[in-house]
Scaffold this active site. Structure first.
Site, PDB file in Angstrom:
ATOM      1  N   ASP A  25      -7.302  12.897  11.803  1.00 45.59           N
ATOM      2  CA  ASP A  25      -6.598  12.225  12.887  1.00 45.59           C
ATOM      3  C   ASP A  25      -5.899  10.996  12.284  1.00 45.59           C
ATOM      4  O   ASP A  25      -6.145  10.612  11.139  1.00 45.59           O
ATOM      5  CB  ASP A  25      -7.551  11.845  14.029  1.00 45.59           C
ATOM      6  CG  ASP A  25      -6.775  11.694  15.343  1.00 45.59           C
ATOM      7  OD1 ASP A  25      -5.540  11.491  15.294  1.00 45.59           O
ATOM      8  OD2 ASP A  25      -7.394  11.765  16.419  1.00 45.59           O
TER       9      ASP A  25
HETATM   10  C1  BGC Z   1      -4.595  11.217  18.383  1.00 47.89           C
HETATM   11  C2  BGC Z   1      -4.263  12.644  17.990  1.00 47.89           C
HETATM   12  C3  BGC Z   1      -2.773  12.756  17.725  1.00 47.89           C
HETATM   13  C4  BGC Z   1      -2.395  11.765  16.655  1.00 47.89           C
HETATM   14  C5  BGC Z   1      -0.928  11.809  16.288  1.00 47.89           C
HETATM   15  C6  BGC Z   1      -4.040  10.208  17.408  1.00 47.89           C
HETATM   16  O1  BGC Z   1      -4.188   8.910  17.835  1.00 47.89           O
HETATM   17  O2  BGC Z   1      -5.990  11.075  18.496  1.00 47.89           O
HETATM   18  O3  BGC Z   1      -4.668  13.519  18.998  1.00 47.89           O
HETATM   19  O4  BGC Z   1      -2.466  14.072  17.360  1.00 47.89           O
HETATM   20  O5  BGC Z   1      -2.680  10.458  17.116  1.00 47.89           O
HETATM   21  O6  BGC Z   1      -0.147  11.368  17.320  1.00 47.89           O
END
Ligand code: BGC
Length: 762
Positions: A289
């Site tokens: 993530d």
């Molecule tokens: C989220 C993810 C997301 C990523 C990119 C993160 O903060 O938890 O679900 O895909 O950001 O935007």
């Protein structure tokens, strides 16, 4: 020892998970051969570059460090395996051209984005799609999203989110399928197929199943906080959607942020290696993530960024999203002999294989200029209108207030969600334009053209602690009204209501309240919406409450005083038209709750598949029930009304006993006993009465959404076999299918009463 037992489980998994071989991901042996050949030519730096995924922000983001090196130069240096957040096809093509022509090995960039429920247009939010109880609808929605995003040059979505959520205080409940592993698995499979195509007819697009794993169990519903989940609960509740996603061939997995049992997910070997790779047989690549590899330091796990890179790599995180930790440190670790070339190759290979699978070497560029775009979007909008109507859950309809008569003269649309298209798009609608979306007010006006339809906002709503994400979805960030303005707006709404024949209340939460970093402590309608609702109800007019939010809100008062209540979630681009269709009966509600609806926040977590205590809730004394509120939810999981009526009858089991490896068929008859064609979702629940561990009082093990004309009947059949009775037993530390006695219920919700039982013998 532990490794060995996990391997044994993996070896047996073909049998355990219903005899199907676990999917290898979408890449083929040929993709892997090509990846291996390329790997042989790559330097360590080039390999590390493939593991790096920087954010691309067209404008600097407040609070985020801006890199001094341009994006173009980063590509030239071979430092970019993938970009996230770039959605402009022109820029995508520019950067792709640099990668293909100005780097030594001409490896294309993989462009990824959060294509969560749409791109140019928005499908209903994922929890709404789960409420349709129609996996085909979920598949169709993500296929359209992939088509739109693919058109812009994106080949990879960070969806579907498969986190089971049993705590609606967690804002990301919006992105998943709710509380249930079986419904969650069905939606997972469908969404992976939607994004990637079915085996045999793949599309050049990849899904990411996320967030691996347990993110929805954040303590107190506070986003990012630790989760403590036993192995038994992980296997039986949190992992089934992921298992289904892997089996459907998902190309990538995103590791979660939080500590699972005190080990951050991005460095968690048990999660990413033992469970994901060995037990589930996942062969694609893992992306962290955002910033999560770097955060291993912040989370008090890694000593420094060097250590963090080593730990992420050791756990099997292939791609570092956003943190730059791999780029900065992996070569140092290789040079120091702490990460071998073979390990590095293991990390890089599936990324290259994915690029081959997606055809990026042959078709690297976005085709956003072709003329089919407008036509495609019109088709998608039409499908979105039907889809949004199929997600709505009718919670109450006393005295048949709904559907409204089309000859109604004056309609008041009142509430903070009534005139906002952008909010209807829901959270994570980062590229679709709010102004393209149909508000409820616009939808009703278009539907009832001979009526006088007027709107008043009545009250404003806002977060007590706003977030930097709040402006992301194009939704309005209003200047707060002064005291006088607030009084005058409230009065306008009341005056409008008093001069109308029917009042459509549009209450709930703004899209940005149901998102990442959007946890709440309360489930009350935010702001003064409850006061507004009570004042309007006191006028004695027919009132319809349309609820817009993805978390269930406290409806204890409304469920006794407001005759018609419909949960509309955020229905996407065509939400307003869909709602208008539903209000007048041009569409009939058939959605069912994907969560148990709490009466009050204090009941959380409330979910139907709990185990029985030694004093069940209906005991006379010493029960675990509360003394101030019923223990049961306000509306049970699987519940939802229709404008028609149905009977579900004649439950028949194919046998009253079965050997452990046998299967029983359960059939029931469903009849539309009402006056309009409508849908009902027939649901099958089972309960294993005894065994090596206590089993939930009920577990969903089959469902089917059927459409029936008035008077029409249909027989529905479900199989209760090995897969339906298979569970992870804490006592046996493994998967078991046991001799026992089983209850079976078939009905229209988790409170179904049509019952039979059977025995499973040794
Ligand atoms: C989220 C993810 C997301 C990523 C990119 C993160 O903060 O938890 O679900 O895909 O950001 O935007």
């Amino acid at each position: 020892m532990r490794r060995i037992s996990v391997c044994l489980i993996a070896a047996m998994s073909g049998v355990l998970f219903g005899g199907t071989a676990l999917a290898q991901g979408p890449t083929s042996a040929k993709d892997n051969e090509r990846a291996n050949a390329l790997l042989k030519q790559m330097t360590t730096e080039e390999k590390v570059g493939q593991l790096n995924q920087p954010f691309f922000f067209p404008v600097p983001v407040p609070g985020m460090k801006t890199d001094t090196v341009s994006y173009e130069d980063r590509v030239r240096r071979g430092e970019v395996g993938s970009f996230l957040f770039l959605t402009d096809p022109k820029k995508i093509n520019e950067l792709q051209k640099i990668a293909l022509t100005e780097t030594r090995l001409h490896i294309p960039i993989l462009f990824g984005f959060d294509v969560i429920h749409g791109f140019d247009t928005e499908w209903p939010v994922p929890i709404a799609t789960a409420a349709s109880w129609d996996p085909a609808q979920a598949e169709a929605g993500q296929a359209m999203a992939a088509e739109e995003a693919g058109h812009a040059g994106l080949r990879w979505s960070f969806a579907p989110m498969l986190d089971i959520a049993r705590d609606p205080r967690w804002g990301r409940i919006s992105e998943g399928a709710g509380e249930d592993p079986y419904l969650g698995a069905a939606m997972a499979r469908a969404q992976v197929f939607g994004f990637q195509g079915r085996p045999g007819s793949p599309r050049p697009f990849m899904a990411t199943i996320k967030h691996f794993a347990g993110y929805g169990a954040a303590e107190g519903g506070r986003d990012y906080d630790a989760a403590y989940i036993s192995e038994e609960e992980l296997q039986n509740v949190y992992l089934p959607p992921f298992r289904a996603g892997v089996e459907a061939g998902a190309g990538t997995v995103m590791s979660a942020y939080m500590d699972l049992n005190d080990v951050p997910a991005a460095g968690n070997i048990h999660l990413l290696h033992d469970l994901l790779r060995e037990q589930m047989g996942f062969k694609g690549f893992v992306v962290s993530d955002a910033f999560a590899v770097g955060s291993l330091v912040t989370q008090g796990f890694a000593k420094d960024r060097l250590d963090a890179a080593g730990r992420g790599a050791a756990a099997g995180v292939n791609m570092d999203m956003g943190s730059g930790t791999y780029l900065e440190n992996l070569k140092k670790l290789v040079d120091a002999g702490k990460v071998s070339q073979a390990q590095l190759d293991e990390l890089v290979r599936p990324i290259l294989a994915a690029k081959y699978h997606l055809g990026l070497f042959e078709h690297p560029y976005a085709d956003a200029t072709d003329g089919t775009h407008v036509e495609m979007l019109a088709k998608h909008r039409a499908a979105e209108r039907t889809a949004a109507a199929r997600t709505a859950v009718l919670l109450r309809n006393e005295g048949g207030v709904l559907p409204l008569s089309k000859s109604v003269k004056k309609v008041a649309v009142i509430g903070p969600l009534g005139n906002s298209g952008a909010d209807m798009n829901g959270p994570w609608s980062l590229t679709a334009k709010g102004e393209d979306s149909v508000s409820v007010y616009a939808g009703i006006k278009a539907k009832l053209q001979s009526a006088d339809v007027e709107f008043a906002e009545g009250v404003q709503i806002a977060k007590a602690f706003p977030s930097s994400f709040d402006g992301l979805f194009g939704a309005k960030l209003e200047t707060p009204w002064s005291g006088d303005e607030a009084a005058s707006e409230m009065k306008k709404a009341l005056d409008l209501a008093s001069s109308s024949d029917v009042v459509v209340m549009t209450l709930g939460e703004l899209a940005g309240m149901d998102f990442e970093y959007s946890s709440r402590s309360s489930l009350m309608l935010p702001g003064k919406q409850q006061e507004l609702l009570e004042k309007i109800q006191a006028m004695g007019k027919p009132v319809v409450l349309l609820l817009f939010s993805t978390r269930p809100l406290d409806l204890q008062w409304a469920s006794e005083h407001i005759p018609a209540i419909m949960d509309c979630y955020f229905g996407g681009t065509e939400a307003g038209n869909a709602v208008a269709d539903l209000l007048v009966g041009d569409a009939v509600p058939g959605g069912k709750l994907p969560v148990s609806w709490p009466r009050a926040a204090g009941q959380i977590p409330v979910y139907y598949a709990h185990t029985e205590s030694h004093k069940p809730y209906d005991s006379k004394e010493f029960t675990s029930r509360y003394w101030d509120v019923e223990t049961s939810p306000l509306y049970p999981f699987g519940y939802g009304l229709s404008y028609s009526t149905f009977t579900i009858s004649d439950l028949k089991l194919s046998a009253k006993s079965s050997p452990v490896n046998g299967a029983i068929k359960a059939t029931a008859m469903i009849t539309n006993t009402g006056a309009v064609a409508a849908d009902e979702v027939v649901q099958l629940y089972i309960h294993q009465k005894y065994g090596s561990a206590s089993r939930p009082v009920r577990e969903l093990k089959g469902f089917e959404r059927v459409t029936l004309k008035p008077g029409e009947k249909r027989e529905v059949t479900f199989t209760i076999g090995h897969d339906e009775r298979n569970y992870w037993s804490a006592a046996k530390n493994g998967w078991v299918v046991e001799p026992s006695e089983f209850d079976v219920w078939v009905g229209d919700s988790s409170a179904a009463t049509l019952h039979d039982s059977f025995i499973v013998a040794e």
